[in-house]
Design a protein around this motif. Sequence first.
Motif, PDB file in Angstrom:
ATOM      1  N   TRP A 163       1.005 -10.646  33.392  1.00  0.00           N
ATOM      2  CA  TRP A 163       0.590  -9.410  34.067  1.00  0.00           C
ATOM      3  C   TRP A 163       0.289  -8.325  33.034  1.00  0.00           C
ATOM      4  O   TRP A 163      -0.736  -7.650  33.103  1.00  0.00           O
ATOM      5  N   GLU A 164       1.172  -8.169  32.072  1.00  0.00           N
ATOM      6  CA  GLU A 164       0.985  -7.113  31.086  1.00  0.00           C
ATOM      7  C   GLU A 164      -0.182  -7.408  30.155  1.00  0.00           C
ATOM      8  O   GLU A 164      -0.884  -6.491  29.716  1.00  0.00           O
ATOM      9  N   GLU A 165      -0.424  -8.687  29.879  1.00  0.00           N
ATOM     10  CA  GLU A 165      -1.528  -9.031  28.984  1.00  0.00           C
ATOM     11  C   GLU A 165      -2.874  -9.006  29.714  1.00  0.00           C
ATOM     12  O   GLU A 165      -3.833  -8.402  29.238  1.00  0.00           O
ATOM     13  N   ARG A 166      -2.966  -9.684  30.857  1.00  0.00           N
ATOM     14  CA  ARG A 166      -4.250  -9.813  31.551  1.00  0.00           C
ATOM     15  C   ARG A 166      -4.633  -8.543  32.306  1.00  0.00           C
ATOM     16  O   ARG A 166      -5.784  -8.114  32.277  1.00  0.00           O
ATOM     17  N   PHE A 167      -3.669  -7.950  32.990  1.00  0.00           N
ATOM     18  CA  PHE A 167      -3.967  -6.752  33.767  1.00  0.00           C
ATOM     19  C   PHE A 167      -3.800  -5.481  32.940  1.00  0.00           C
ATOM     20  O   PHE A 167      -4.330  -4.432  33.305  1.00  0.00           O
ATOM     21  N   GLY A 168      -3.037  -5.569  31.859  1.00  0.00           N
ATOM     22  CA  GLY A 168      -2.864  -4.415  30.984  1.00  0.00           C
ATOM     23  C   GLY A 168      -1.987  -3.329  31.557  1.00  0.00           C
ATOM     24  O   GLY A 168      -1.986  -2.199  31.067  1.00  0.00           O
ATOM     25  N   LEU A 169      -1.217  -3.665  32.574  1.00  0.00           N
ATOM     26  CA  LEU A 169      -0.420  -2.659  33.285  1.00  0.00           C
ATOM     27  C   LEU A 169       1.074  -2.891  33.071  1.00  0.00           C
ATOM     28  O   LEU A 169       1.520  -4.016  32.839  1.00  0.00           O
ATOM     29  N   THR A 170       1.833  -1.832  33.190  1.00  0.00           N
ATOM     30  CA  THR A 170       3.275  -1.962  33.070  1.00  0.00           C
ATOM     31  C   THR A 170       3.837  -2.842  34.172  1.00  0.00           C
ATOM     32  O   THR A 170       3.312  -2.882  35.293  1.00  0.00           O
ATOM     33  N   SER A 171       4.892  -3.533  33.856  1.00  0.00           N
ATOM     34  CA  SER A 171       5.577  -4.355  34.857  1.00  0.00           C
ATOM     35  C   SER A 171       6.784  -3.639  35.444  1.00  0.00           C
ATOM     36  O   SER A 171       7.539  -4.223  36.227  1.00  0.00           O
ATOM     37  N   ALA A 172       6.957  -2.377  35.088  1.00  0.00           N
ATOM     38  CA  ALA A 172       8.151  -1.638  35.510  1.00  0.00           C
ATOM     39  C   ALA A 172       8.299  -1.599  37.016  1.00  0.00           C
ATOM     40  O   ALA A 172       9.424  -1.705  37.549  1.00  0.00           O
ATOM     41  N   TYR A 173       7.180  -1.468  37.722  1.00  0.00           N
ATOM     42  CA  TYR A 173       7.280  -1.322  39.177  1.00  0.00           C
ATOM     43  C   TYR A 173       7.413  -2.672  39.880  1.00  0.00           C
ATOM     44  O   TYR A 173       7.950  -2.741  40.987  1.00  0.00           O
ATOM     45  N   TRP A 174       6.957  -3.732  39.229  1.00  0.00           N
ATOM     46  CA  TRP A 174       7.276  -5.075  39.728  1.00  0.00           C
ATOM     47  C   TRP A 174       8.792  -5.294  39.639  1.00  0.00           C
ATOM     48  O   TRP A 174       9.409  -5.846  40.560  1.00  0.00           O
ATOM     49  N   LYS A 175       9.356  -4.874  38.542  1.00  0.00           N
ATOM     50  CA  LYS A 175      10.771  -5.127  38.296  1.00  0.00           C
ATOM     51  C   LYS A 175      11.673  -4.272  39.177  1.00  0.00           C
ATOM     52  O   LYS A 175      12.798  -4.675  39.496  1.00  0.00           O
ATOM     53  N   ARG A 176      11.202  -3.098  39.566  1.00  0.00           N
ATOM     54  CA  ARG A 176      12.060  -2.135  40.257  1.00  0.00           C
ATOM     55  C   ARG A 176      12.656  -2.703  41.534  1.00  0.00           C
ATOM     56  O   ARG A 176      13.842  -2.532  41.811  1.00  0.00           O
ATOM     57  N   ARG A 177      11.837  -3.396  42.330  1.00  0.00           N
ATOM     58  CA  ARG A 177      12.343  -3.991  43.580  1.00  0.00           C
ATOM     59  C   ARG A 177      11.973  -5.468  43.689  1.00  0.00           C
ATOM     60  O   ARG A 177      11.853  -6.001  44.786  1.00  0.00           O
ATOM     61  N   GLY A 178      11.776  -6.087  42.541  1.00  0.00           N
ATOM     62  CA  GLY A 178      11.476  -7.513  42.537  1.00  0.00           C
ATOM     63  C   GLY A 178      10.150  -7.857  43.178  1.00  0.00           C
ATOM     64  O   GLY A 178       9.947  -9.000  43.604  1.00  0.00           O
TER      65      GLY A 178
END
Length: 276
Positions: A163-178
Motif C-alpha cells: 500500500w505504501e509503495e504502490r499507492f504512496g499513502l500512509t498506512s496509519a489510517y488502515w492501522k487505526r481500526r484494522g
Amino acid sequence: PFLRDDDDDHDDRDDDEDDPDALCPYRSSSLYRSVYVYPNPGEIHNGWSAPMLSRHALANNGTVPPWPWIAVDDKSRTERIAHYDVGGVMDQYALEIVVRELFVNPKSCLRSADPENATLFFVPYMPSAEFHNGRIFAAVESYPQSPYAKAVYDAIEGQYEGWEERFGLTSAYWKRRGGSDHVLVYSEPLHGLAHPKGRRGNYHYIHTQRMLRPPIAIGVEMSTAFVRMYPKCAAKNVVTPYPNPDGRWFNGKFDREAEPLRESLGNASASVMALP
C-alpha cells in the motif's frame, strides 16, 4: 459522469450562498462531511501532501507512478467507451464510478478533508476499470493479480508495505481500526482483488472480494447462502442494484417520448371498446 440529454429542461437549483450544503440530503446522516477520500497521486488540493504520504513516496519527492486505472477512466469518459458507454455492455459495471462520484463530486456533502475526524475512508481503487483496461473483454494479461490489487489485499490482511509503495499513502489510517472503516467497491460479482476463472458463488465473496475481512465492501451481488453462513460479516457490507447510468430514465426524456404512444394506445383501446 454519464449521459445527460441536451434538451433536458430540468434546472438545478442554486446553492444557498450562505450554506452550500443547504440542499444536502445527508445533513442528518452520521456520514455528513465525514468520508475521507484518499487522494490520487499529485492531487495537492485533495490532500496529496506530506501528512498523507508514505515514507516511500516522501523518499521519492512525493511522487509515485500514476495509478493505471486513472488514465483508463479518463480515456473512457472522454470517448464514452467501456463503463461510460451508456446502453452498452459495460455500463452495468459502473458502480465504482457511481460511488466515487457520490463522494468526490464538487457538490458532494459527504466528503471530509480531515482524516483525523473522518468516519469512513474511501479507497479509490477501481478494479473493474483496471481489469478491463477500456475493453469489453479483458485481455489475457489482465487476469493475474495486479500489484495494486495485491497491495489492497495485503492491507486488508494487515500488511502495508505494498500500500505504501504502490499507492504512496500512509498506512496509519488502515492501522487505526484494522481497516474496518475503509470502503471498497466491487462492480462485478466475479472479480475484485483477483480474477479467478471457473469459480462461482461464495468463493468470490470470501476470497476475491474479501467480504469476511474488516473493510466495508460495496458490491452488486451477495448470495443468500453467504448471508446465512456469515450473517455478521454480511451485515457490514452493502449490496446495491446494478446501476443504470442512463440519465434519460430520470430526467423525463423517456416519459416525454412515451406519452404520445400511451395516448395513441388509449385512443385505440377506446375505439375498440366502442365497436358494436
